[in-house]
Design a protein around this motif. Structure first.
Motif, PDB file in Angstrom:
ATOM      1  N   THR A  16       0.398  -1.496   0.102  1.00  0.00           N
ATOM      2  CA  THR A  16      -0.452  -0.307   0.327  1.00  0.00           C
ATOM      3  C   THR A  16       0.895   1.707   0.108  1.00  0.00           C
ATOM      4  OG1 THR A  16      -2.026  -1.493   1.317  1.00  0.00           O
ATOM      5  CG2 THR A  16      -2.232   1.109   1.223  1.00  0.00           C
ATOM      6  N   ALA A  17       2.072   1.475   0.692  1.00  0.00           N
ATOM      7  CA  ALA A  17       2.789   2.910   1.091  1.00  0.00           C
ATOM      8  C   ALA A  17       3.472   2.529  -0.684  1.00  0.00           C
ATOM      9  CB  ALA A  17       3.385   2.773   2.115  1.00  0.00           C
ATOM     10  N   ALA A  18       4.138   1.636  -0.930  1.00  0.00           N
ATOM     11  CA  ALA A  18       4.424   1.803  -2.248  1.00  0.00           C
ATOM     12  C   ALA A  18       3.880   2.028  -3.310  1.00  0.00           C
ATOM     13  CB  ALA A  18       5.635   0.484  -2.712  1.00  0.00           C
ATOM     14  N   LEU A  19       2.752   1.923  -3.459  1.00  0.00           N
ATOM     15  CA  LEU A  19       1.657   2.444  -4.836  1.00  0.00           C
ATOM     16  C   LEU A  19       1.209   3.765  -3.956  1.00  0.00           C
ATOM     17  CD1 LEU A  19      -0.917  -1.168  -4.747  1.00  0.00           C
ATOM     18  CD2 LEU A  19       1.126   0.480  -6.991  1.00  0.00           C
ATOM     19  N   ASP A  20       1.209   3.771  -2.778  1.00  0.00           N
ATOM     20  CA  ASP A  20       0.881   5.505  -3.189  1.00  0.00           C
ATOM     21  C   ASP A  20       1.714   5.952  -3.524  1.00  0.00           C
ATOM     22  OD1 ASP A  20      -2.109   5.158  -1.947  1.00  0.00           O
ATOM     23  OD2 ASP A  20      -1.052   5.235   0.947  1.00  0.00           O
ATOM     24  N   GLN A  21       2.926   5.961  -3.001  1.00  0.00           N
ATOM     25  CA  GLN A  21       4.082   6.897  -3.076  1.00  0.00           C
ATOM     26  C   GLN A  21       4.387   6.867  -4.583  1.00  0.00           C
ATOM     27  OE1 GLN A  21       6.552   8.233  -1.515  1.00  0.00           O
ATOM     28  NE2 GLN A  21       7.161   9.146  -3.526  1.00  0.00           N
ATOM     29  N   MET A  22       3.957   5.931  -5.145  1.00  0.00           N
ATOM     30  CA  MET A  22       3.499   5.605  -7.370  1.00  0.00           C
ATOM     31  C   MET A  22       3.227   6.411  -7.498  1.00  0.00           C
ATOM     32  SD  MET A  22       3.472   2.339  -9.088  1.00  0.00           S
ATOM     33  CE  MET A  22       5.196   2.421  -9.298  1.00  0.00           C
ATOM     34  N   LYS A  23       1.512   6.377  -6.653  1.00  0.00           N
ATOM     35  CA  LYS A  23       0.694   7.671  -6.761  1.00  0.00           C
ATOM     36  C   LYS A  23       0.900   8.971  -7.290  1.00  0.00           C
ATOM     37  CE  LYS A  23      -2.753   7.618  -4.475  1.00  0.00           C
ATOM     38  NZ  LYS A  23      -3.902   7.093  -3.687  1.00  0.00           N
ATOM     39  N   PHE A  24       1.350   9.205  -5.860  1.00  0.00           N
ATOM     40  CA  PHE A  24       1.787  10.395  -5.412  1.00  0.00           C
ATOM     41  C   PHE A  24       3.192  11.116  -6.539  1.00  0.00           C
ATOM     42  CE2 PHE A  24       0.741   9.785  -1.593  1.00  0.00           C
ATOM     43  CZ  PHE A  24      -0.222  10.975  -1.556  1.00  0.00           C
ATOM     44  N   GLU A  25       4.517   9.836  -7.080  1.00  0.00           N
ATOM     45  CA  GLU A  25       5.321  10.949  -8.407  1.00  0.00           C
ATOM     46  C   GLU A  25       4.367  10.596  -9.398  1.00  0.00           C
ATOM     47  OE1 GLU A  25       8.172   6.940  -7.886  1.00  0.00           O
ATOM     48  OE2 GLU A  25       8.662   7.813  -6.130  1.00  0.00           O
ATOM     49  N   VAL A  26       3.894  10.012  -9.903  1.00  0.00           N
ATOM     50  CA  VAL A  26       2.634   9.782 -10.772  1.00  0.00           C
ATOM     51  C   VAL A  26       2.543  11.442 -11.280  1.00  0.00           C
ATOM     52  CG1 VAL A  26       1.611   8.946 -12.430  1.00  0.00           C
ATOM     53  CG2 VAL A  26       3.229   7.787 -12.176  1.00  0.00           C
ATOM     54  N   ALA A  27       1.568  11.297 -10.074  1.00  0.00           N
ATOM     55  CA  ALA A  27       0.564  12.859 -10.151  1.00  0.00           C
ATOM     56  C   ALA A  27       1.992  14.173 -10.714  1.00  0.00           C
ATOM     57  CB  ALA A  27      -0.037  13.256  -8.781  1.00  0.00           C
ATOM     58  N   GLN A  28       3.293  13.595  -9.772  1.00  0.00           N
ATOM     59  CA  GLN A  28       3.915  14.930  -9.589  1.00  0.00           C
ATOM     60  C   GLN A  28       4.305  15.706 -11.207  1.00  0.00           C
ATOM     61  OE1 GLN A  28       7.024  14.582  -6.961  1.00  0.00           O
ATOM     62  NE2 GLN A  28       7.700  17.339  -7.446  1.00  0.00           N
ATOM     63  N   GLU A  29       4.867  14.667 -11.880  1.00  0.00           N
ATOM     64  CA  GLU A  29       5.357  13.900 -13.200  1.00  0.00           C
ATOM     65  C   GLU A  29       3.975  14.897 -14.312  1.00  0.00           C
ATOM     66  OE1 GLU A  29       6.577  10.774 -14.456  1.00  0.00           O
ATOM     67  OE2 GLU A  29       7.945  10.216 -12.685  1.00  0.00           O
ATOM     68  N   LEU A  30       2.554  14.616 -14.085  1.00  0.00           N
ATOM     69  CA  LEU A  30       1.914  14.851 -14.943  1.00  0.00           C
ATOM     70  C   LEU A  30       1.307  16.766 -14.457  1.00  0.00           C
ATOM     71  CD1 LEU A  30      -0.630  11.197 -14.739  1.00  0.00           C
ATOM     72  CD2 LEU A  30       1.421  12.794 -16.707  1.00  0.00           C
ATOM     73  N   GLY A  31       2.020  16.693 -13.368  1.00  0.00           N
ATOM     74  CA  GLY A  31       0.913  18.682 -12.403  1.00  0.00           C
ATOM     75  C   GLY A  31      -0.317  17.842 -12.226  1.00  0.00           C
ATOM     76  N   ILE A  32      -0.553  17.431 -11.984  1.00  0.00           N
ATOM     77  CA  ILE A  32      -1.567  16.969 -11.605  1.00  0.00           C
ATOM     78  C   ILE A  32      -1.901  16.850  -9.524  1.00  0.00           C
ATOM     79  CG2 ILE A  32      -3.760  15.013 -11.330  1.00  0.00           C
ATOM     80  CD1 ILE A  32      -3.189  14.147 -13.809  1.00  0.00           C
ATOM     81  N   ALA A  33      -2.634  17.484  -9.050  1.00  0.00           N
ATOM     82  CA  ALA A  33      -2.341  18.076  -7.364  1.00  0.00           C
ATOM     83  C   ALA A  33      -3.642  16.906  -6.378  1.00  0.00           C
ATOM     84  CB  ALA A  33      -2.918  19.021  -7.122  1.00  0.00           C
ATOM     85  N   ILE A  34      -3.018  15.879  -6.182  1.00  0.00           N
ATOM     86  CA  ILE A  34      -3.778  15.217  -4.924  1.00  0.00           C
ATOM     87  C   ILE A  34      -4.229  15.777  -4.099  1.00  0.00           C
ATOM     88  CG2 ILE A  34      -3.344  12.699  -4.620  1.00  0.00           C
ATOM     89  CD1 ILE A  34      -2.586  11.795  -6.521  1.00  0.00           C
ATOM     90  N   PRO A  35      -5.168  15.144  -4.042  1.00  0.00           N
ATOM     91  CA  PRO A  35      -6.134  16.222  -2.325  1.00  0.00           C
ATOM     92  C   PRO A  35      -5.570  15.478  -1.645  1.00  0.00           C
ATOM     93  CG  PRO A  35      -7.332  15.027  -3.993  1.00  0.00           C
ATOM     94  CD  PRO A  35      -6.251  14.561  -5.038  1.00  0.00           C
ATOM     95  N   GLN A  36      -4.912  16.171  -0.382  1.00  0.00           N
ATOM     96  CA  GLN A  36      -4.679  15.990   0.594  1.00  0.00           C
ATOM     97  C   GLN A  36      -5.282  14.810   2.190  1.00  0.00           C
ATOM     98  OE1 GLN A  36      -1.241  16.527   2.320  1.00  0.00           O
ATOM     99  NE2 GLN A  36      -1.312  17.009  -0.401  1.00  0.00           N
ATOM    100  N   ASP A  37      -7.026  15.980   1.348  1.00  0.00           N
ATOM    101  CA  ASP A  37      -7.567  14.884   2.209  1.00  0.00           C
ATOM    102  C   ASP A  37      -8.049  13.432   1.639  1.00  0.00           C
ATOM    103  OD1 ASP A  37      -9.738  15.957   0.266  1.00  0.00           O
ATOM    104  OD2 ASP A  37     -10.657  16.807   1.182  1.00  0.00           O
ATOM    105  N   GLY A  38      -7.615  13.018   1.012  1.00  0.00           N
ATOM    106  CA  GLY A  38      -7.678  11.682   0.282  1.00  0.00           C
ATOM    107  C   GLY A  38      -9.346  11.567  -0.146  1.00  0.00           C
ATOM    108  N   TYR A  39      -9.586  13.023  -0.761  1.00  0.00           N
ATOM    109  CA  TYR A  39     -10.982  12.870  -1.663  1.00  0.00           C
ATOM    110  C   TYR A  39     -11.078  13.775  -3.124  1.00  0.00           C
ATOM    111  CZ  TYR A  39     -15.944  14.518  -2.996  1.00  0.00           C
ATOM    112  OH  TYR A  39     -16.772  14.433  -3.485  1.00  0.00           O
ATOM    113  N   TYR A  40     -11.088  12.563  -4.004  1.00  0.00           N
ATOM    114  CA  TYR A  40     -11.396  12.153  -5.036  1.00  0.00           C
ATOM    115  C   TYR A  40     -12.427  13.106  -6.255  1.00  0.00           C
ATOM    116  CZ  TYR A  40      -6.914   9.995  -4.068  1.00  0.00           C
ATOM    117  OH  TYR A  40      -5.619   9.818  -3.694  1.00  0.00           O
ATOM    118  N   GLY A  41     -13.311  13.231  -4.809  1.00  0.00           N
ATOM    119  CA  GLY A  41     -14.455  13.877  -5.576  1.00  0.00           C
ATOM    120  C   GLY A  41     -14.398  15.683  -6.569  1.00  0.00           C
TER     121      GLY A  41
END
Length: 72
Positions: A16-41
């Motif tokens: 889980t931690a590795a997948l979350d880290q990958m999600k943040f890395e890819v989002a940063q590369e794409l310039g997509i802001a990941i919601p800090q509260d975890g709500y993707y709505g």
């Protein structure tokens, strides 16, 4: 992060931690802001799809390298 209501279950829960880290890395590369509260709505569908697609691509690349005996 917020509680995950996804019905998918990880084969290796410790990943889980590795997948979350990958999600943040890819989002940063794409310039997509990941919601800090975890709500993707409020995230655009296009952004979420791009993020998922790039994560899948990277996971396939890692698996191919692993099967070929190479390193990341």
């Amino acid at each position: 992060m917020a509680q995950n209501r996804n019905s998918n279950q990880l084969v290796v829960p410790q990943a889980t931690a590795a997948l979350d880290q990958m999600k943040f890395e890819v989002a940063q590369e794409l310039g997509i802001a990941i919601p800090q509260d975890g709500y993707y709505g409020n995230m655009a569908t296009r952004d979420a799809g791009s993020l998922g697609g790039f994560i899948t691509r990277r996971l396939v690349q890692i698996a191919e390298q692993s099967l070929a005996g190479g390193t990341q």
